[in-house]
Scaffold this active site. Structure first.
Site, PDB file in Angstrom:
ATOM      1  N   GLY A  46     -14.781  -6.285 -54.106  1.00 22.82           N
ATOM      2  CA  GLY A  46     -14.640  -5.073 -53.307  1.00 22.82           C
ATOM      3  C   GLY A  46     -13.177  -4.686 -53.171  1.00 22.82           C
ATOM      4  O   GLY A  46     -12.293  -5.543 -53.271  1.00 22.82           O
ATOM      5  N   GLN A  51      -5.810  -0.785 -49.770  1.00 28.76           N
ATOM      6  CA  GLN A  51      -5.280  -1.858 -50.610  1.00 28.76           C
ATOM      7  C   GLN A  51      -4.534  -1.356 -51.840  1.00 28.76           C
ATOM      8  O   GLN A  51      -3.770  -2.089 -52.448  1.00 28.76           O
ATOM      9  CB  GLN A  51      -6.419  -2.782 -51.046  1.00 28.76           C
ATOM     10  CG  GLN A  51      -7.028  -3.551 -49.891  1.00 28.76           C
ATOM     11  CD  GLN A  51      -8.148  -4.443 -50.365  1.00 28.76           C
ATOM     12  OE1 GLN A  51      -9.271  -4.006 -50.526  1.00 28.76           O
ATOM     13  NE2 GLN A  51      -7.834  -5.705 -50.628  1.00 28.76           N
ATOM     14  N   CYS A  94      -9.608 -12.212 -50.049  1.00 28.10           N
ATOM     15  CA  CYS A  94      -9.213 -10.806 -50.100  1.00 28.10           C
ATOM     16  C   CYS A  94      -8.109 -10.644 -51.145  1.00 28.10           C
ATOM     17  O   CYS A  94      -7.197 -11.470 -51.210  1.00 28.10           O
ATOM     18  CB  CYS A  94      -8.696 -10.396 -48.726  1.00 28.10           C
ATOM     19  SG  CYS A  94      -8.156  -8.684 -48.644  1.00 28.10           S
ATOM     20  N   LEU A  95      -8.195  -9.589 -51.950  1.00 25.22           N
ATOM     21  CA  LEU A  95      -7.182  -9.362 -52.982  1.00 25.22           C
ATOM     22  C   LEU A  95      -5.799  -9.114 -52.368  1.00 25.22           C
ATOM     23  O   LEU A  95      -4.789  -9.296 -53.039  1.00 25.22           O
ATOM     24  CB  LEU A  95      -7.580  -8.174 -53.865  1.00 25.22           C
ATOM     25  CG  LEU A  95      -8.824  -8.385 -54.752  1.00 25.22           C
ATOM     26  CD1 LEU A  95      -9.226  -7.076 -55.414  1.00 25.22           C
ATOM     27  CD2 LEU A  95      -8.588  -9.472 -55.792  1.00 25.22           C
ATOM     28  N   HIS A 136     -16.480  -6.378 -44.703  1.00 23.98           N
ATOM     29  CA  HIS A 136     -15.072  -6.694 -44.996  1.00 23.98           C
ATOM     30  C   HIS A 136     -14.309  -5.432 -45.437  1.00 23.98           C
ATOM     31  O   HIS A 136     -13.229  -5.144 -44.919  1.00 23.98           O
ATOM     32  CB  HIS A 136     -15.047  -7.772 -46.084  1.00 23.98           C
ATOM     33  CG  HIS A 136     -13.686  -8.156 -46.583  1.00 23.98           C
ATOM     34  ND1 HIS A 136     -13.177  -9.426 -46.478  1.00 23.98           N
ATOM     35  CD2 HIS A 136     -12.733  -7.437 -47.224  1.00 23.98           C
ATOM     36  CE1 HIS A 136     -11.962  -9.463 -47.000  1.00 23.98           C
ATOM     37  NE2 HIS A 136     -11.666  -8.272 -47.471  1.00 23.98           N
ATOM     38  N   GLU A 137     -14.898  -4.677 -46.374  1.00 28.70           N
ATOM     39  CA  GLU A 137     -14.199  -3.502 -46.921  1.00 28.70           C
ATOM     40  C   GLU A 137     -14.067  -2.381 -45.891  1.00 28.70           C
ATOM     41  O   GLU A 137     -13.034  -1.725 -45.818  1.00 28.70           O
ATOM     42  CB  GLU A 137     -14.909  -2.966 -48.169  1.00 28.70           C
ATOM     43  CG  GLU A 137     -14.996  -3.945 -49.340  1.00 28.70           C
ATOM     44  CD  GLU A 137     -13.674  -4.602 -49.690  1.00 28.70           C
ATOM     45  OE1 GLU A 137     -12.614  -3.954 -49.556  1.00 28.70           O
ATOM     46  OE2 GLU A 137     -13.694  -5.775 -50.087  1.00 28.70           O
ATOM     47  N   HIS A 140     -11.185  -2.868 -43.666  1.00 29.65           N
ATOM     48  CA  HIS A 140      -9.898  -2.496 -44.280  1.00 29.65           C
ATOM     49  C   HIS A 140      -9.513  -1.056 -43.913  1.00 29.65           C
ATOM     50  O   HIS A 140      -8.343  -0.760 -43.687  1.00 29.65           O
ATOM     51  CB  HIS A 140      -9.989  -2.577 -45.812  1.00 29.65           C
ATOM     52  CG  HIS A 140      -9.619  -3.911 -46.383  1.00 29.65           C
ATOM     53  ND1 HIS A 140      -8.372  -4.473 -46.214  1.00 29.65           N
ATOM     54  CD2 HIS A 140     -10.325  -4.785 -47.150  1.00 29.65           C
ATOM     55  CE1 HIS A 140      -8.338  -5.647 -46.851  1.00 29.65           C
ATOM     56  NE2 HIS A 140      -9.507  -5.861 -47.421  1.00 29.65           N
TER      57      HIS A 140
HETATM   58 NI    NI Z   1     -10.065  -7.502 -48.590  1.00 30.72          NI
END
Ligand code: NI
Length: 175
Positions: A46, A51, A94-95, A136-137, A140
């Site tokens: 995701g 991000q 998480c990226l 989660h997304e 963000h």
């Molecule tokens: Ni993340």
């Protein structure tokens, strides 16, 4: 198509609130495609607008298992409209917080409403990994990270661990 730069902590863009998208323009469609390409290239499941430095309420995900067919999802202005009564614990990463993981409590399933890349409003009941990913997304987009769910001690340990690893890798690159 283009691969985008992924911003990592402690970049402030990750802590800002993303703005609603007023119309699904060709630029938005392009951004969603680029986000999906970036997510696949980095083996993520995701990715949210923040991000990649775009403060727009956009999310892409694909939580299909290795033996399943791909399930790319592009969401514009996603909102959770229903939540399960039960919670589950899931090990998240998480990226934007590379290679650090921790258990976070989430709703077992959620129903998410969003506009797709054609401008159609859709609803989807997300279960399993997709349910975790949606929660989660969407956080963000409000400047919230999974580490915010941890105790202050666990959070500072995780962040220190990441910073230590970054310093070590920077030194190795210098040699
Ligand atoms: Ni993340």
């Amino acid at each position: 198509m283009a691969q985008l730069k992924i911003f990592e902590i402690p970049h402030t863009v990750l802590r800002q609130k993303a703005e609603p998208v007023e119309a699904v323009t060709p630029e938005i469609q392009q951004l969603l495609s680029d986000m999906l390409e970036t997510m696949y290239a980095t083996n993520g499941v995701g990715l949210a607008g923040n991000q990649v430095g775009a403060l727009k309420r956009l999310v892409v995900m694909d939580c299909a298992g290795e033996d399943e067919k791909p399930d790319p999802i592009k969401m514009v202005n996603p909102v959770i409209i229903e939540k399960s009564p039960d919670m589950v614990l899931h090990n998240e990463g998480c990226l934007s917080i590379p290679r650090e993981y921790a258990d976070v409590e989430r709703y077992e399933w959620v129903v998410v409403q969003y506009t797709d890349e054609t401008g159609t409003v859709r609803e989807r009941k997300a279960t399993g990994l997709l349910a975790i990913c949606v929660q989660h997304e969407l956080e963000h987009l409000d400047g919230i990270l999974f580490i915010d769910h941890l105790s202050p001690l666990k959070r500072s340990r995780l962040v220190k661990h990441l910073e230590k690893r970054r310093r070590r890798e920077a030194e190795e690159n210098r040699e």
